[in-house]
Design an enzyme around this catalytic site. Structure first.
Site: not given
Length: 229
Positions: A122-123, A203, A206, A225
């Site tokens: 996702c990062c 984010c 998270c 990240c």
């Protein structure tokens, strides 16, 4: 229209000399000297507008208000982060450019809830990949990392060759106490979530409240990240 300089490769010997020179300089001197060693359009500055981002941004706005600030808009920021970005931009006259993932790739991570099962991926989609396209144009990348923030950051030098770009960490050897003193002296505004126990802010999916970087990625072992690895 922004002019982009030709990207340069900096040798290991040049990096060694830069570290020797900058180590004894004050924070403001480090930022000022950067513009003597590199042209302004070789320099990439990024900010997450999190926690105490005002520290580095204040230094740069004092030296060069024309410096472009890249903000990675992951699409998952806290509303407080976006408001903090606007507040600092207005207060210090910042020129901020937002960069984001491709719409379809970001939409995939939203539908898939990728942050729950593979936060690294996702990062990568929402932070690392969008910046990769930008940093290919620059010689040096400025970041506000400080060595006390994590074991990885404690292993860095002020200047580091990070693959295809030279990283510059002007705040690297600043202690937490020195940072807080600078913030107090210049009355810098904290991110609004700091007062609610968030000491490192990423984010919204998270990030939970926690000391140092312990609240990132919901307290799992992940501490970076991927941007700075």
């Amino acid at each position: 229209m922004e002019m982009i300089a030709e990207k340069r490769e900096i040798s290991a010997e040049e990096i060694k000399l830069l570290n020797e020179k900058y180590k004894s300089l004050s924070l403001r001197e480090r930022v000022s000297e950067l513009y003597n060693d590199f042209s302004a359009n070789e320099i990439m500055l990024t900010s997450s507008f999190a926690a105490t981002s005002a520290f580095l941004l204040k230094l740069f706005s004092d030296v060069n208000r024309d410096q472009l600030v890249h903000f990675i808009d992951t699409g998952y920021h806290f509303e407080e982060t976006l408001k903090y970005k606007e507040r600092l931009s207005e207060k210090y006259g910042l020129k901020v450019r937002s960069i984001s993932a491709l719409k379809e790739e970001h939409a995939f991570t939203t539908a898939d809830e990728t942050w729950k099962k593979n936060p690294d991926f996702c990062c990568y989609i929402n932070k690392v990949k969008p910046l990769d396209h930008i940093k290919a144009k620059y010689t040096v990348w400025v970041s506000g990392l400080m060595e006390w923030q994590s074991d990885h950051r404690a292993s860095l030098d002020i200047f580091e060759n990070r693959g295809d770009i030279l990283k510059f960490y002007p705040l690297l050897d600043v202690t937490q106490e020195e940072r807080d003193a600078f913030i107090e002296e210049h009355k810098l505004p904290f991110h609004p979530l700091v007062s609610k126990g968030y000491h490192s802010i990423g984010c919204s999916h998270c990030t939970v409240a926690g000391e140092a970087r312990n609240g990132r990625w919901n307290n799992n072992p992940k501490t970076e990240c991927g941007l700075h690895l």
